[in-house]
Design a protein around this motif. Structure first.
Motif, PDB file in Angstrom:
ATOM      1  N   THR A   2       0.843  -1.183   0.000  1.00  0.00           N
ATOM      2  CA  THR A   2       0.000   0.000   0.000  1.00  0.00           C
ATOM      3  C   THR A   2       0.880   1.236   0.000  1.00  0.00           C
ATOM      4  O   THR A   2       1.722   1.411   0.881  1.00  0.00           O
ATOM      5  N   VAL A   3       0.701   2.042  -1.013  1.00  0.00           N
ATOM      6  CA  VAL A   3       1.383   3.328  -1.138  1.00  0.00           C
ATOM      7  C   VAL A   3       0.307   4.358  -1.396  1.00  0.00           C
ATOM      8  O   VAL A   3      -0.518   4.180  -2.301  1.00  0.00           O
ATOM      9  N   ARG A   4       0.297   5.408  -0.585  1.00  0.00           N
ATOM     10  CA  ARG A   4      -0.677   6.482  -0.794  1.00  0.00           C
ATOM     11  C   ARG A   4       0.030   7.823  -0.726  1.00  0.00           C
ATOM     12  O   ARG A   4       0.823   8.061   0.181  1.00  0.00           O
ATOM     13  N   VAL A   5      -0.284   8.677  -1.670  1.00  0.00           N
ATOM     14  CA  VAL A   5       0.168  10.067  -1.657  1.00  0.00           C
ATOM     15  C   VAL A   5      -1.115  10.884  -1.603  1.00  0.00           C
ATOM     16  O   VAL A   5      -1.969  10.768  -2.485  1.00  0.00           O
ATOM     17  N   GLN A   6      -1.260  11.656  -0.531  1.00  0.00           N
ATOM     18  CA  GLN A   6      -2.552  12.300  -0.283  1.00  0.00           C
ATOM     19  C   GLN A   6      -2.381  13.631   0.429  1.00  0.00           C
ATOM     20  O   GLN A   6      -1.389  13.848   1.113  1.00  0.00           O
ATOM     21  N   ALA A   7      -3.363  14.486   0.288  1.00  0.00           N
ATOM     22  CA  ALA A   7      -3.373  15.756   1.003  1.00  0.00           C
ATOM     23  C   ALA A   7      -3.925  15.576   2.418  1.00  0.00           C
ATOM     24  O   ALA A   7      -3.528  16.287   3.342  1.00  0.00           O
ATOM     25  N   GLU A   8      -4.807  14.599   2.605  1.00  0.00           N
ATOM     26  CA  GLU A   8      -5.498  14.402   3.873  1.00  0.00           C
ATOM     27  C   GLU A   8      -4.563  13.830   4.940  1.00  0.00           C
ATOM     28  O   GLU A   8      -3.646  13.086   4.647  1.00  0.00           O
ATOM     29  N   ASP A   9      -4.871  14.170   6.189  1.00  0.00           N
ATOM     30  CA  ASP A   9      -4.156  13.612   7.333  1.00  0.00           C
ATOM     31  C   ASP A   9      -4.484  12.120   7.439  1.00  0.00           C
ATOM     32  O   ASP A   9      -5.389  11.617   6.768  1.00  0.00           O
ATOM     33  N   PHE A  10      -3.740  11.420   8.273  1.00  0.00           N
ATOM     34  CA  PHE A  10      -3.976   9.994   8.495  1.00  0.00           C
ATOM     35  C   PHE A  10      -4.022   9.736   9.996  1.00  0.00           C
ATOM     36  O   PHE A  10      -3.487  10.504  10.790  1.00  0.00           O
ATOM     37  N   ASP A  11      -4.666   8.648  10.367  1.00  0.00           N
ATOM     38  CA  ASP A  11      -4.792   8.224  11.759  1.00  0.00           C
ATOM     39  C   ASP A  11      -3.869   7.027  11.957  1.00  0.00           C
ATOM     40  O   ASP A  11      -4.129   5.942  11.425  1.00  0.00           O
ATOM     41  N   VAL A  12      -2.794   7.213  12.702  1.00  0.00           N
ATOM     42  CA  VAL A  12      -1.780   6.178  12.870  1.00  0.00           C
ATOM     43  C   VAL A  12      -2.383   4.911  13.470  1.00  0.00           C
ATOM     44  O   VAL A  12      -2.147   3.799  12.972  1.00  0.00           O
ATOM     45  N   GLY A  13      -3.169   5.039  14.521  1.00  0.00           N
ATOM     46  CA  GLY A  13      -3.774   3.877  15.161  1.00  0.00           C
ATOM     47  C   GLY A  13      -4.694   3.113  14.219  1.00  0.00           C
ATOM     48  O   GLY A  13      -4.656   1.881  14.161  1.00  0.00           O
ATOM     49  N   ALA A  14      -5.503   3.829  13.464  1.00  0.00           N
ATOM     50  CA  ALA A  14      -6.412   3.178  12.520  1.00  0.00           C
ATOM     51  C   ALA A  14      -5.631   2.466  11.416  1.00  0.00           C
ATOM     52  O   ALA A  14      -6.017   1.373  10.981  1.00  0.00           O
ATOM     53  N   GLU A  15      -4.533   3.051  10.992  1.00  0.00           N
ATOM     54  CA  GLU A  15      -3.710   2.427   9.945  1.00  0.00           C
ATOM     55  C   GLU A  15      -3.065   1.139  10.465  1.00  0.00           C
ATOM     56  O   GLU A  15      -3.011   0.134   9.756  1.00  0.00           O
ATOM     57  N   ILE A  16      -2.573   1.158  11.703  1.00  0.00           N
ATOM     58  CA  ILE A  16      -1.986  -0.052  12.288  1.00  0.00           C
ATOM     59  C   ILE A  16      -3.053  -1.126  12.453  1.00  0.00           C
ATOM     60  O   ILE A  16      -2.826  -2.299  12.136  1.00  0.00           O
ATOM     61  N   ASP A  17      -4.228  -0.737  12.943  1.00  0.00           N
ATOM     62  CA  ASP A  17      -5.329  -1.699  13.090  1.00  0.00           C
ATOM     63  C   ASP A  17      -5.681  -2.348  11.760  1.00  0.00           C
ATOM     64  O   ASP A  17      -5.851  -3.568  11.676  1.00  0.00           O
ATOM     65  N   ALA A  18      -5.780  -1.550  10.706  1.00  0.00           N
ATOM     66  CA  ALA A  18      -6.131  -2.080   9.389  1.00  0.00           C
ATOM     67  C   ALA A  18      -5.048  -3.024   8.866  1.00  0.00           C
ATOM     68  O   ALA A  18      -5.345  -4.048   8.247  1.00  0.00           O
ATOM     69  N   LEU A  19      -3.802  -2.689   9.125  1.00  0.00           N
ATOM     70  CA  LEU A  19      -2.677  -3.500   8.640  1.00  0.00           C
ATOM     71  C   LEU A  19      -2.608  -4.860   9.332  1.00  0.00           C
ATOM     72  O   LEU A  19      -2.252  -5.861   8.702  1.00  0.00           O
TER      73      LEU A  19
END
Length: 157
Positions: A2-19
């Motif tokens: 997964t590679v994303r280039v985006q203007a929006e912020d990200f939620d570190v905890g949600a990203e770890i949970d999804a991974l």
């Protein structure tokens, strides 16, 4: 991958949970979060604007990620890099590496950040009281990235 280039912020905890959700072969996740600093080069920074070349940037990030997978036994990788105008304290980049082995997770995360700093096509402009300025490449970043040529593959767990 997964590679994303985006203007929006990200939620570190949600990203770890999804991974990691329902993935019980993962023994460890290493995370790096890069933030905008309020001081750079001794000057106050009120904002940083990151620009990129759409398409080319994603391809280069995918190539960097593929090199990490070649070198280490990774269950998954996530690279998120923001663009646009960001202020001090804003998140710029997230790198997550997941592996059955903690050493592989740590080393690959370190590798990815070193290579992102030197090989990913982003251009940064800082807003300072002295005026706007483009951020120049640093010799220390090149030195950090070059050290990975000396250790091309993970020795094992």
């Amino acid at each position: 991958m997964t590679v994303r280039v985006q203007a929006e912020d990200f939620d570190v905890g949600a990203e770890i949970d999804a991974l990691t959700r329902d993935r019980h072969t993962i023994g460890g996740v290493t995370a790096f979060v890069g933030l905008v600093r309020e001081i750079a080069g001794g000057d106050a920074v009120s904002a940083m604007t990151l620009e990129h070349y759409p398409g080319m940037t994603e391809r280069q990030l995918e190539a960097i990620e593929a090199e990490a997978r070649r070198r280490w036994p990774l269950d998954d990788v996530l690279l998120v890099h923001r663009y646009g105008r960001l202020e001090p304290g804003d998140r710029i980049v997230l790198v997550l590496t997941a592996s059955a082995h903690r050493q592989a997770a740590f080393e690959s995360c370190h590798f990815l950040i070193d290579w992102l700093k030197t090989k990913a096509p982003f251009w940064k402009r800082e807003e300072t009281p002295q005026g706007d300025r483009w951020v120049e490449a640093k010799d220390s970043d090149d030195t950090a990235a070059a050290r990975w040529a000396e250790n091309p593959v993970w020795p094992g767990g």
